[in-house]
Design a protein around this motif. Sequence first.
Motif, short mmCIF file in Angstrom:
data_model
loop_
_atom_site.label_atom_id
_atom_site.label_comp_id
_atom_site.label_asym_id
_atom_site.label_seq_id
_atom_site.Cartn_x
_atom_site.Cartn_y
_atom_site.Cartn_z
N ALA A 20 0.93 -1.23 0.01
CA ALA A 20 0.09 0.00 -0.06
C ALA A 20 0.77 1.23 0.11
O ALA A 20 0.33 2.19 0.61
N LEU A 64 1.98 6.29 9.12
CA LEU A 64 1.80 5.69 7.55
C LEU A 64 2.59 4.42 7.83
O LEU A 64 1.97 3.39 7.03
N ARG A 68 0.68 0.74 7.11
CA ARG A 68 1.26 -0.22 6.07
C ARG A 68 1.29 -1.51 6.94
O ARG A 68 1.09 -2.78 6.42
N TYR A 97 -3.59 4.40 0.21
CA TYR A 97 -3.92 3.57 1.42
C TYR A 97 -5.44 3.14 1.64
O TYR A 97 -5.86 2.12 2.16
#
Length: 178
Positions: A20, A64, A68, A97
């Motif tokens: 992603a 982030l 992930r 995402y």
Amino acid sequence: MRLSYLAFAFAVLPAAAFCAGSDDPAPPKPTETTTVCADGLVWDLATKSCMSPADSTNDDNARLNDVRELAYAGYYQAALDVLDTLDNPAAPFALTYYGFAHRKAGRIDLGMAYYDAALAADPDNLLARSYMGQGFVASGDMVQAQVQLTEIRMRGGRDTWPELALAQAIATGVGTTY
């Protein structure tokens, strides 16, 4: 010789796939977010403790990374909850995402809408194109999947993970799991 190289690359591709949107082709290494924290919590780097994503002091980059890791582990709703706390949830990678997590959670149309938004923000977002194409493969729309593969190649994405992952999905009918 080239055919055997491609066959080998496709055979090992899932183990070396991006999740992603990361720039790292290796699967994320489990951190405390998935090894210590209870469902719905993330590891806060400053306090060295588990907390809700909304209370975490982690910056967007760390968030982030959590997204992930959570998405790779199959915790799509937890990944979405972390995305909702970003300072800039409309950034192209954040939208990618969102699309990935929704699509993998079974909300295909919503995932595709997020990919559309990611591509409207950045038409050169090759990862969004690859994941969108894999969504088309999953729904049986090989024509649209091929359109995305062509776009990836035209936008300088030859021999990149987005191209190889989508080409593999088109060839096998199965997209990446992350």
